[in-house]
Enzyme design. Sequence first.
Site, mmCIF file in Angstrom:
data_model
loop_
_atom_site.group_PDB
_atom_site.id
_atom_site.type_symbol
_atom_site.label_atom_id
_atom_site.label_comp_id
_atom_site.label_asym_id
_atom_site.label_seq_id
_atom_site.Cartn_x
_atom_site.Cartn_y
_atom_site.Cartn_z
ATOM 1 C CG HIS A 236 -27.339 -16.032 40.437
ATOM 2 N ND1 HIS A 236 -26.747 -14.789 40.455
ATOM 3 C CD2 HIS A 236 -28.123 -16.061 39.324
ATOM 4 C CE1 HIS A 236 -27.155 -14.093 39.413
ATOM 5 N NE2 HIS A 236 -27.988 -14.834 38.709
HETATM 6 O O1 RIB Z 1 -31.268 -13.513 41.548
HETATM 7 C C1 RIB Z 1 -30.820 -14.821 41.353
HETATM 8 C C2 RIB Z 1 -31.578 -15.773 42.232
HETATM 9 O O2 RIB Z 1 -32.970 -15.762 41.899
HETATM 10 C C3 RIB Z 1 -31.145 -17.238 42.010
HETATM 11 O O3 RIB Z 1 -31.376 -17.974 43.184
HETATM 12 C C4 RIB Z 1 -32.072 -17.689 40.927
HETATM 13 O O4 RIB Z 1 -32.213 -19.113 40.903
HETATM 14 C C5 RIB Z 1 -33.357 -17.031 41.365
HETATM 15 O O5 RIB Z 1 -33.956 -17.843 42.367
#
Ligand code: RIB
Length: 305
Positions: A236
Amino acid sequence: MPIPIILDCDPGTDDALAIFLALASPELSVLAITVAGGNVGLDRTLPNALTLTALAGSAVPVHAGADRPLLGQFVSAPHIHGTDGLGGMILPTGKPAAPGLAADVIRRILRESPDPVALVGIGPATNLALALATEPALITQVARIVLMSGAWAEGNVTPAAEFNAWSDPEALAILLATGRPVVFATLELTAQALVTPARITAWRALGNGRCLHAASDIQASLTPSPRLAGQGTPLHDPCAIAWLIQPALFTARDCAVRIDLGPGPSRGRTLIDRWSGATPNATVLETLDADGFFALLGERLARLP
Ligand code: RIB
Ligand code: CA
């Protein structure tokens, strides 16, 4: 000229690679790293950020921030990131945190910077919101706000909401209300950035640096996402950093984005409107050149110690 950024995070196994990517990229000047509770508590995310900057040999100051959302209870995700937040990796302890709390430091940097600064949020947006809500005059010093946050459709913490947006939806609403350019890397975008064993093997072949192998070990420790049928692990947070470095890897669309602030089952949902004619207030990243992304990430990880 490098783009000045403040990176707000909750490391976090994907935050770890976002931090490495930001620190390894000459296109960016990381002015500070600020930390919130999120994937795991602040008692873990802060030392994790300090460990990661130490591994990268970076002197970028790391500042503690909010350990809970603006409203509601703090909820973490150790089942995804491990109880330590870095997939159980045993890593050296970093230096102490720099003095100053995140929201105060963000405001100071914005106040003093000769140029507008990009705010990059890859965790719950509490620190960024606290900074901007308490000194609105600084808004013009914010070049843009780049977030890993939200989803067009299915969430990953509830069926309706993505974790960062869900963790502090009021904070996200405050950022959208600033009127500054906001860029979203949603779950649909990051689902195109799937870490697989083959991609980790390719990283390991790029060198012997401790950061490259720590990043590979952290990612190898994760369970492929059942939400994505076990095809891999969505990476992500580095997507938000990569957009600043190489926007040509992405396509994007201007949309009208609202956040559900209600108490019900859709709390934290990002309602992304691309067709009704509502005035756009954000740019939502839509597609990713995944091979180009992983090549960029590998090349930059290999530059680190
Ligand atoms: O949904 C994914 C996000 O939430 C990413 O930033 C992960 O590290 C959590 O913070
Ligand atoms: Ca994160």
